[in-house]
Design an enzyme around this catalytic site. Structure first.
Site, mmCIF file in Angstrom:
data_model
loop_
_atom_site.group_PDB
_atom_site.id
_atom_site.type_symbol
_atom_site.label_atom_id
_atom_site.label_comp_id
_atom_site.label_asym_id
_atom_site.label_seq_id
_atom_site.Cartn_x
_atom_site.Cartn_y
_atom_site.Cartn_z
ATOM 1 N N LYS A 82 0.839 -1.185 0.000
ATOM 2 C CA LYS A 82 0.000 0.000 0.000
ATOM 3 C C LYS A 82 0.880 1.243 0.000
ATOM 4 C CE LYS A 82 -3.932 1.787 2.751
ATOM 5 N NZ LYS A 82 -4.767 1.471 3.944
ATOM 6 N N SER A 157 -9.460 1.436 3.144
ATOM 7 C CA SER A 157 -8.678 2.282 2.257
ATOM 8 C C SER A 157 -7.667 1.511 1.413
ATOM 9 C CB SER A 157 -7.940 3.357 3.067
ATOM 10 O OG SER A 157 -7.029 2.772 3.972
ATOM 11 N N SER A 181 -9.685 -0.890 7.069
ATOM 12 C CA SER A 181 -9.069 -0.661 5.761
ATOM 13 C C SER A 181 -8.404 -1.873 5.128
ATOM 14 C CB SER A 181 -8.048 0.486 5.853
ATOM 15 O OG SER A 181 -8.705 1.704 6.040
#
Length: 447
Positions: A82, A157, A181
């Site tokens: 990420k 996310s 997330s």
């Protein structure tokens, strides 16, 4: 592509193939990089590739494999990161124009650990701006598509992290989880997602959102992959994942409060999954958990006040660089006083104590991972009220684990974009993963 089958294998199976000499890490890495280059949605999944680094790491992994000196079971296996994990000399921008051009000098600690154990960094994946949304909608950089419908969002996310695995563009992914997330995009893309206990994995070199709630966790194809990757993120070369946990006589508790506002698909999928677990011998009890509702009522203050304190200066300096829905969520933290924030923390600590006392006799608590299904990107952009409501729903169950400071694991139910979430006990991730492996066996019809 001669080795296309590798793109949908589990990370552990790829590692076993390398160990047996059937898979060359260089060919494996090039296969993933080639798949990314030719994928129609790659630009909405990866913020940037680290091709040179990946091939150098693959060459080193191949040499270790030939010499019988592999560093870990995942040595030579390519994964994605990420884009809020710092990577040396490569931009890390956390999905925000506020951080455009930010290039750290060293890897985040968890990335360094995985590099030392031979995992290969394919690149950095897109996310919600500064990780502050459960939907994955990001009109400022890129919105990642859901694997089942490219017109729908992937969940956030860690949106690109989930899509990189679900679309066969990484063997596994590393994400972060502050309120859901890791688990929301994992559930909406039929993956396993592990949220770890706060403090179990280091946050050094991770762009912060709410440090008191931020955690690091993997998104994978299988529970075994999640367990082995969790060990690697912990900096340990090998810790055997002992599967075979029996569901018979396992005590599982359903939080009735989390069944009230659930859409038809996740509700029926959850009910069917619970029935299968009961048929396999699990003892399932349902009850109301009032302390959970109290904790959830504190979330707006606890999350937004801390997020505002982290990002107020940057946002105020350039508010036009942000998607207004997320910017407004950050700025709402300004409305809470210090007294309200401290009182909320005192109440949360009490709720945690009550939750611990009530659940100590159960192996895990079960809830549907997400009460809603992935919404369409255009609907979210068109209607701010719809965006706010869908974001609230998406986070409604997952942030229980963050508020209670316990690990949580989402497992696919077998129905597209729905997950069953297991809430475990603080700092006992491996026990939760063993329970998850038993649940996965039943839900996936594995022998």
């Amino acid at each position: 592509m001669p080795y296309e089958i590798w793109l949908n294998m589990s990370a552990c199976d790829l590692g076993r193939g390398i160990e047996a000499g059937r898979i060359d890490p260089r060919a494996l890495t090039e296969t993933f990089l080639s798949a990314i280059r030719h994928h129609p949605h790659a630009a909405s999944i990866y913020a940037r590739l680290t091709e040179k680094r990946a091939m150098e790491e693959a060459e080193a992994a191949a040499q270790r494999a030939r010499s019988g000196l592999r560093e870990s079971p995942l040595d030579g296996v390519p994964v994605s990161w990420k884009d809020l994990f710092d990577s040396a000399n490569v931009a890390t921008e956390a999905g925000s124009a506020l951080l455009a051009g930010r290039v750290p000098k060293r890897d985040a600690e968890v990335l360094r650990r995985c590099r030392m154990l031979g995992l290969i960094c394919l690149g950095k994946t897109h996310l919600s701006e500064l990780a502050f949304s459960g939907l994955g909608l990001n009109p400022m950089t890129a919105t990642t598509p859901c694997v089942h419908d490219v017109d729908k969002v992937a969940g956030g996310s860690s949106s690109g992290a989930a899509a990189s695995v679900a679309f066969g563009l990484a063997a596994a992914a590393i994400g972060s989880d502050t309120g859901g997330s890791v688990r929301i995009p994992a559930a909406w893309n039929d993956l396993v997602g592990l949220k770890t206990t706060s403090g179990t994995l280091p946050l050094e070199g991770v762009v912060p959102l709410c440090p008191k709630f931020d955690t690091v966790g993997p998104l994978t194809r299988t529970v075994e992959d999640a367990a082995v990757l969790f060990v690697a993120l912990s900096g340990q070369s090998r810790m055997p994942f002992v599967a075979g946990e029996a569901l018979r006589d396992m005590r599982l508790l359903i939080a009735e409060d989390c069944l009230e506002q659930v859409d038809r698909e996740p509700s029926s999928a959850f009910d069917a999954a619970v029935s299968r677990l009961q048929a396999a011998g699990a003892q399932v009890t349902s009850t109301s958990l009032g302390m959970v509702n109290d904790a959830l009522s504190l979330a707006p203050c606890l999350y937004t006040a801390e997020a505002y304190s982290q990002w107020n200066d940057r946002i105020t300096a350039a508010p036009e660089k942000m998607f207004e829905n997320i910017r407004d969520r950050f700025m709402s933290g300004k409305s809470f006083t210090a007294a309200e924030y401290l009182e909320s923390w005192n109440r949360l600590i009490q709720s945690r104590r009550e939750f611990d006392r009530f659940t100590v006799g159960y192996d895990a608590v079960m809830v549907p991972t997400c009460p809603n299904m992935p919404p369409k990107r255009e609907d979210l952009l068109r209607d701010e009220g719809y965006y706010v409501e869908q974001n609230r729903l998406a986070l409604g169950h997952t942030r229980i684990a963050n508020l209670m400071d316990i690990p949580a694991l989402t497992i696919p139910t077998g129905v597209a974009s729905t997950g069953l979430m297991l809430l475990g006990h603080r700092h006992d991730e491996m026990r939760l993963l063993r329970i998850g492996d038993a649940v996965e066996t039943i839900l996936s019809n594995r022998d």
